[in-house]
Write an enzyme that holds these catalytic residues in place. Structure first.
Site, mmCIF file in Angstrom:
data_model
loop_
_atom_site.group_PDB
_atom_site.id
_atom_site.type_symbol
_atom_site.label_atom_id
_atom_site.label_comp_id
_atom_site.label_asym_id
_atom_site.label_seq_id
_atom_site.Cartn_x
_atom_site.Cartn_y
_atom_site.Cartn_z
ATOM 1 N N MET A 1 8.967 -18.809 4.322
ATOM 2 C CA MET A 1 9.174 -18.016 3.042
ATOM 3 C C MET A 1 9.613 -18.669 2.107
ATOM 4 S SD MET A 1 8.481 -15.126 4.147
ATOM 5 C CE MET A 1 8.882 -14.223 2.303
ATOM 6 N N ASP B 1 4.715 -18.162 1.556
ATOM 7 C CA ASP B 1 4.858 -16.653 1.003
ATOM 8 C C ASP B 1 5.797 -16.508 0.131
ATOM 9 O OD1 ASP B 1 4.451 -14.013 1.047
ATOM 10 O OD2 ASP B 1 5.094 -13.590 2.944
ATOM 11 N N ASP C 1 2.078 -6.784 4.393
ATOM 12 C CA ASP C 1 3.654 -6.945 4.555
ATOM 13 C C ASP C 1 4.239 -5.597 4.927
ATOM 14 O OD1 ASP C 1 4.474 -9.611 3.614
ATOM 15 O OD2 ASP C 1 3.470 -8.707 1.482
ATOM 16 N N HIS D 1 -2.971 -10.481 3.603
ATOM 17 C CA HIS D 1 -1.732 -10.222 4.234
ATOM 18 C C HIS D 1 -1.153 -9.007 3.886
ATOM 19 C CE1 HIS D 1 2.094 -12.579 4.914
ATOM 20 N NE2 HIS D 1 2.552 -11.745 3.948
ATOM 21 N N MET E 1 8.340 -8.028 8.738
ATOM 22 C CA MET E 1 9.636 -7.843 8.040
ATOM 23 C C MET E 1 10.400 -6.697 8.668
ATOM 24 S SD MET E 1 8.750 -9.422 4.415
ATOM 25 C CE MET E 1 7.219 -8.641 4.580
ATOM 26 N N HIS F 1 2.443 -9.401 8.533
ATOM 27 C CA HIS F 1 3.673 -10.086 8.303
ATOM 28 C C HIS F 1 4.816 -9.006 8.735
ATOM 29 C CE1 HIS F 1 6.857 -12.072 5.522
ATOM 30 N NE2 HIS F 1 7.395 -12.456 6.779
ATOM 31 N N MET G 1 7.646 -3.774 6.167
ATOM 32 C CA MET G 1 8.936 -3.761 5.963
ATOM 33 C C MET G 1 9.752 -2.530 6.737
ATOM 34 S SD MET G 1 9.299 -4.919 2.022
ATOM 35 C CE MET G 1 8.300 -6.485 1.683
ATOM 36 N N SER H 1 -1.629 -10.475 -1.029
ATOM 37 C CA SER H 1 -0.797 -9.655 -0.510
ATOM 38 C C SER H 1 -0.977 -7.958 -0.979
ATOM 39 C CB SER H 1 0.403 -10.157 -0.580
ATOM 40 O OG SER H 1 1.686 -8.973 -0.224
HETATM 41 C C1 DX5 Z 1 7.906 -10.755 0.279
HETATM 42 C C2 DX5 Z 1 6.463 -10.458 1.200
HETATM 43 C C3 DX5 Z 1 5.563 -11.126 0.276
HETATM 44 C C4 DX5 Z 1 5.059 -10.653 -1.060
HETATM 45 C C5 DX5 Z 1 4.919 -11.751 -2.055
HETATM 46 O O1 DX5 Z 1 8.807 -10.167 1.022
HETATM 47 O O2 DX5 Z 1 6.677 -11.195 2.324
HETATM 48 O O3 DX5 Z 1 4.569 -11.287 0.889
HETATM 49 O O4 DX5 Z 1 4.252 -9.714 -1.193
HETATM 50 O O5 DX5 Z 1 4.577 -11.223 -3.437
HETATM 51 P P1 DX5 Z 1 4.678 -12.416 -4.634
HETATM 52 O O6 DX5 Z 1 3.369 -13.090 -4.197
HETATM 53 O O7 DX5 Z 1 4.464 -11.457 -5.750
HETATM 54 O O8 DX5 Z 1 5.714 -13.221 -4.533
HETATM 55 ZN ZN ZN Z 2 4.595 -11.436 3.466
#
Ligand code: DX5
Ligand code: ZN
Length: 221
Positions: A139, A177, A34, A32, A67, A65, A36, A9
């Site tokens: 998750m 994840d 992310d 991956h 969010m 992903h 947000m 990620s």
């Molecule tokens: C969290 C994200 C993850 C995050 C994981 O909300 O969706 O993808 O990057 O990070 P680690 O592997 O450090 O838990």
């Molecule tokens: Zn993620």
């Protein structure tokens, strides 16, 4: 079972040298990404422009992903940016019908469609709807931040998904994840997971490629 899919990620990467960071995980299967929005989760990351930049640097499959609230508004932008899979949260859409419609829309854009569930969201209502999705992202932390502790109790969802997917003869991928590292990945693999996101576990290493390889070995069951 087929070979495990390892997804670093980039949330945990150093964005001042994104090119180098991506090249350091060239042996990973997918990347991956992310997204947000500061509303669906209490954190902000980046959007479609940075995703498009990532896509110019690497040929790897981009697993995006979302969010974010109102994911349907953004899927075209992420498809254009080069997403290969777009995963949205079921908690961010009105109801199951809306989720199935959004998955169909994503597939119509030529992109694989996935849904994700937060730790508090049950998986049972989705077990007979899996043919509509290419991926399910379970998750294993509360979404929003990297570096949190793995929640092993979420693997019960993975076991239920594994059974439902195998019984129906589907090839929907199960991904976990959050808090995935060399100590937790094996447990996820034994529960039936196919794909593993790892942010801090990979990017805090000086030799990222070695960690990707180690994760792959630990996830081979
Ligand atoms: C969290 C994200 C993850 C995050 C994981 O909300 O969706 O993808 O990057 O990070 P680690 O592997 O450090 O838990
Ligand atoms: Zn993620």
């Amino acid at each position: 079972m087929s070979a495990p899919i390892i997804l670093p990620s980039i949330l945990a990467a150093d964005f001042s040298q994104l090119g180098e960071e991506l090249r350091s995980v060239a042996n990973a299967d997918r990347i991956h990404v992310d997204i947000m929005d500061g509303h669906f989760v209490p954190n902000l990351s980046f959007g479609a422009d940075v995703t498009a930049t990532v896509n110019t640097i690497t040929d790897q499959h981009l697993d995006v992903h979302l969010m974010i609230e109102n994911p349907g508004k953004w899927v075209e932008d992420f498809a254009k940016a080069g997403a290969d899979t777009i995963v949205f949260h079921v908690e961010a859409v009105a109801d199951q019908e809306a989720a199935l419609a959004l998955a169909a829309k994503i597939r119509d854009l030529g992109v694989k469609a996935g849904f994700s569930v937060k730790p508090g969201t049950p998986i049972e209502p989705w077990l007979d709807k899996l043919a509509h999705f290419d991926e399910v992202l379970v998750m294993t932390v509360e979404p929003g931040f990297g570096g949190q502790k793995f929640m092993p109790e979420m693997l019960e969802k993975v076991r239920k998904l594994r059974k439902a997917i195998d019984n129906a003869g589907l090839d929907t991928l199960i991904e976990i994840d959050g808090g995935v590292d060399e100590n937790t990945i094996g447990e996820g693999a034994r529960a039936g997971c196919d794909a593993f996101v790892a942010g801090s576990a990979v990017f805090k290493q000086s030799d990222r490629a070695a960690m990707v390889e180690k994760l792959r070995e630990q996830a081979t069951v």
